[in-house]
Design an enzyme around this catalytic site. Structure first.
Site, mmCIF file in Angstrom:
data_model
loop_
_atom_site.group_PDB
_atom_site.id
_atom_site.type_symbol
_atom_site.label_atom_id
_atom_site.label_comp_id
_atom_site.label_asym_id
_atom_site.label_seq_id
_atom_site.Cartn_x
_atom_site.Cartn_y
_atom_site.Cartn_z
ATOM 1 N N GLY A 148 0.902 -1.224 0.011
ATOM 2 C CA GLY A 148 0.164 -0.171 0.001
ATOM 3 C C GLY A 148 0.918 1.074 0.480
ATOM 4 O O GLY A 148 0.227 1.767 -0.845
ATOM 5 N N ASP B 88 9.586 -7.307 -3.362
ATOM 6 C CA ASP B 88 8.645 -7.466 -2.496
ATOM 7 C C ASP B 88 8.658 -9.249 -3.226
ATOM 8 O O ASP B 88 8.733 -9.991 -4.192
ATOM 9 C CB ASP B 88 7.674 -7.429 -3.523
ATOM 10 C CG ASP B 88 6.540 -6.841 -2.133
ATOM 11 O OD1 ASP B 88 5.317 -6.283 -1.888
ATOM 12 O OD2 ASP B 88 6.235 -8.311 -1.852
ATOM 13 N N LYS C 277 4.224 -8.725 -7.194
ATOM 14 C CA LYS C 277 3.494 -7.189 -6.611
ATOM 15 C C LYS C 277 5.267 -6.678 -7.525
ATOM 16 O O LYS C 277 4.781 -5.587 -8.551
ATOM 17 C CB LYS C 277 3.664 -6.833 -5.489
ATOM 18 C CG LYS C 277 2.628 -7.253 -5.018
ATOM 19 C CD LYS C 277 3.025 -7.217 -3.166
ATOM 20 C CE LYS C 277 0.964 -6.897 -3.021
ATOM 21 N NZ LYS C 277 0.856 -6.811 -1.816
ATOM 22 N N CYS D 12 18.554 4.252 14.638
ATOM 23 C CA CYS D 12 18.649 3.122 14.100
ATOM 24 C C CYS D 12 16.643 1.806 14.717
ATOM 25 O O CYS D 12 16.606 2.955 15.591
ATOM 26 C CB CYS D 12 19.183 2.391 13.883
ATOM 27 S SG CYS D 12 19.549 0.206 14.884
ATOM 28 N N CYS E 25 -7.251 -10.267 9.879
ATOM 29 C CA CYS E 25 -5.960 -9.160 8.967
ATOM 30 C C CYS E 25 -6.200 -7.807 9.474
ATOM 31 O O CYS E 25 -6.872 -7.514 10.076
ATOM 32 C CB CYS E 25 -6.243 -9.027 7.858
ATOM 33 S SG CYS E 25 -7.459 -7.731 7.168
ATOM 34 N N CYS F 251 25.497 -0.811 14.914
ATOM 35 C CA CYS F 251 25.085 0.469 14.914
ATOM 36 C C CYS F 251 26.350 1.106 15.890
ATOM 37 O O CYS F 251 26.697 2.655 15.544
ATOM 38 C CB CYS F 251 23.938 0.186 15.807
ATOM 39 S SG CYS F 251 23.360 1.961 16.256
#
Ligand code: ZN
Length: 403
Positions: A84, A105, A128, A227, A251, A309
């Site tokens: 989306g 994806d 996708k 991060c 969902c 990091c």
């Protein structure tokens, strides 16, 4: 009754007819595609003619907003997650004339995605990335595309993902300029975070809440700003095992509006960052219920769990030490809480007691700004699943909604 010879003749006639039909159809398709697909454009022009797809973008230069818009063609951006938010993000960057887009994806287009923008019903069943590449190439053939139809969190794919973002830039062997996280789960975000920390790759995080009415974007500069592992509570409620959300018949909610807003905020930040105009946001939230947009900056956490990091933080400190000190006069903006003539109030989403009860890295937040989610006091890292707790999934979802 027809003889064998007559039948053979008839078959040949029909075969010829079929070939003619196919040729005619191909010629029509070619003409159609030629009309649809404009030829590539070598140089972006500011000429104001109806046939110039870049005239409105190049006008940003004349308006004094962007110094050199054409520079957009020199950048490559990786979009991880073409759902989306990611698909709309990829479309905006394509229309803006980005140099190269790399799409990742593992999922397929489903009819259940049709409440969001970009994908169309006839693409159901296609991957996708494949469907997106087809649409985007038609919109702007000047953009270079590279697509990967896999899940970046498996060991083998993760290695390939790291290789591509570190060497798949516009110039072969160079890293991409930005990685955009448009994924919908904690695991994939952590994978992107791990890769970018190790590579020192600047990236932007984006997210929309499970109840579809809030979202955020975040710019992460390894070693300099927090991060995803430094301060994760901003993004997901860690007490819910996401796999349980993907149960049959259950969902998360989603709205094309919230996802469109978040994609817009994300790409706006990308354009400002790449083309150097305006102020780039480090963290920008969006609360649709109150139309509230909290913004802030978070420093990296010296106790971050990610060793890369911590290494990046050391390197950043060393680099900073060699830089001449620039005196920055910070103007403290006062947050007014009294009633004002517009009746504007700053509302906290999480109560003070909830914030106190939360554990883990808690950013030092200015007044009026709060975290979207907090980790509850129990050990969230233990990976409690819904089944192991007394509460039902519905109760937990209701709790999240209250947040
Ligand atoms: Zn960190």
């Amino acid at each position: 009754m027809a003889t064998v010879e007559e039948l053979k003749l008839r078959v040949r006639e029909l075969e010829n007819e079929l070939i003619k039909c196919k040729q005619k159809q191909n010629a029509m398709e070619d003409a159609h595609n030629q009309a649809l697909n404009r030829p590539k454009i070598d140089k972006m022009s500011a000429e104001v003619v109806d046939s110039n797809p870049y005239s409105r973008l190049m006008a940003l230069k004349r308006m004094g907003i962007v110094e050199d818009y054409e520079k957009i063609r020199t950048f490559s951006v990786a979009v991880v997650g073409v759902g989306g938010v990611g698909s709309v993000t990829a479309e905006m960057l394509t229309r803006c004339g980005i140099g190269k887009l790399m799409l990742f994806d593992y999922d397929k287009v489903e009819l259940a995605n049709m409440n969001r923008l970009f994908f169309q019903p006839h693409q159901a069943g296609l991957s996708k990335v494949e469907a997106a590449e087809h649409t985007l190439r038609n919109i702007n053939p000047d953009v270079a595309f590279e697509t990967h139809n896999y899940n970046i969190t498996t060991l083998e794919n993760f290695t390939h993902f790291m290789d591509r973002i570190s060497r798949g830039g516009l110039e072969d062997g160079m890293p991409v300029d930005l990685v955009l996280s448009c994924v919908d789960n904690f695991e994939a975000r952590m994978a992107i975070n791990t890769a970018c920390n190790e590579l020192g790759q600047i990236w932007m995080e984006s997210g929309v809440s499970e109840n579809a009415v809030s979202g955020h974007i975040q710019l992460i500069v390894p070693g300099e700003t927090a991060c995803f592992a430094c301060a994760p509570p901003l993004v997901v409620a860690a007490n819910i095992d996401e796999k349980t959300l993907k149960r049959e018949g259950v969902c998360a909610a989603s709205l094309p509006t919230t996802m469109g807003v978040v994609a817009g905020l994300l790409v706006q930040n990308v354009l400002k960052y790449l083309l150097r105009f305006g102020t780039v946001s480090y963290y920008l939230g969006y609360n649709a219920m109150q139309d509230f947009f909290p913004a802030m900056t978070m420093k990296a956490n010296p106790q971050c769990n990610d060793r890369h990091c911590r290494r990046q933080q050391e390197e950043y400190k060393k680099k900073e030490a060699t830089q001449p000190k620039v005196e920055v006069v910070q103007e403290e903006e006062e947050v007014v809480h009294e009633d004002n003539e517009w009746g504007i109030q700053l509302v906290s989403e999480v109560s003070d007691s909830e914030l106190q009860a939360a554990t883990g890295a808690r950013p030092d937040l200015p007044e009026g700004i709060t975290v979207a989610y907090t980790i509850p006091a129990q050990d969230a890292a233990a990976g409690d699943t819904v089944e192991e707790t007394e509460q039902s999934l519905e109760d937990l979802m209701a709790q999240m909604r209250k947040l």
